[in-house]
Design an enzyme around this catalytic site. Sequence first.
Site, mmCIF file in Angstrom:
data_model
loop_
_atom_site.group_PDB
_atom_site.id
_atom_site.type_symbol
_atom_site.label_atom_id
_atom_site.label_comp_id
_atom_site.label_asym_id
_atom_site.label_seq_id
_atom_site.Cartn_x
_atom_site.Cartn_y
_atom_site.Cartn_z
ATOM 1 N N THR A 118 0.839 -1.194 0.000
ATOM 2 C CA THR A 118 0.000 0.000 0.000
ATOM 3 C C THR A 118 0.871 1.239 0.000
ATOM 4 O O THR A 118 0.543 2.240 -0.652
ATOM 5 C CB THR A 118 -0.921 0.001 1.229
ATOM 6 O OG1 THR A 118 -1.680 -1.202 1.249
ATOM 7 C CG2 THR A 118 -1.862 1.198 1.205
ATOM 8 N N HIS A 166 5.955 2.014 9.269
ATOM 9 C CA HIS A 166 6.016 1.558 10.652
ATOM 10 C C HIS A 166 6.717 2.557 11.564
ATOM 11 O O HIS A 166 6.491 3.762 11.480
ATOM 12 C CB HIS A 166 6.662 0.170 10.728
ATOM 13 C CG HIS A 166 5.933 -0.894 9.966
ATOM 14 N ND1 HIS A 166 4.560 -0.925 9.878
ATOM 15 C CD2 HIS A 166 6.385 -1.944 9.241
ATOM 16 C CE1 HIS A 166 4.207 -1.966 9.152
ATOM 17 N NE2 HIS A 166 5.284 -2.586 8.752
#
Length: 278
Positions: free
Chosen positions: A108, A152
């Site tokens: 994504t 992240h």
Amino acid sequence: MNIAFSPCPNDTFVFHAWVHRLLEGAPELNVTYADIDKTNSWAARREGPEVMKISYAALPYVIDDYELIPCGGALGRGCGPLVLSKNGGADPSTLAGKTVAVPSDKSTAYLLFRLWAAQKIPEGPGKITVMPFHEIMPAVRDGKIDAGLVIHEARFTYKDYNLDKVADLGDWWEEDTGFPIPLGAIIARRSLGMKAPLTEWIRESVEFAWANPDASMDYVMEHAQEMSQEVARSHIDLYVNEFTRELGEDGYAAVESLLGRAADEGLIPAFDLQKLRD
């Protein structure tokens, strides 16, 4: 039951209760810890465990064989991938013709980067190179590549590498569409025929994690790849939210917007969006 998800704190936090057999009636889990690039590849080859965490960008390639489980994934606001450079500032045009490292070309994050770059860098970036995400920031810092797309916990640590944020693709997506950003999805083989119970067990695991936030910390830190507990908790707070418990209409609309737009741009295969809900 066989399952694969990443060792990242949000996934271990979400699945702690189920993995440790704290849910009444849920089957025992056999867990494979794998980054999302591996699970994307397994799904594309129809290999790997029956249940997996993959990127939403990979979902169109496997939607005929896997169904979307409407909980347990990562979708939210203020949690998008970052485009980073060294001494580059916030001018996207500086990336024209440059080498950009990305953690996966089926993620994504990369899909968002392609949509963003089409709008912000008409000349286009130069070479795109796939690199393990933990190697990207050091490579940008050391001048081995011009820029990097990171995910992240990198949003909490990139300043430690003296890097500059060119763009927050989550902010761009939200401003451009008004929707939260879809990142990771839980999928299950359609042949398994267990969408309803899987949804219930995963939701129970999420709710247990929220009700007992310290219970999972040893498990989370065991797999947290040397990050500090403070960073791990920030990671969980950012990526585990109401969309993790229930995708809901806003969540489905966000996924349909992302994948529908990407299909219109020819970045992913076109498919029947209704299959996301079937």
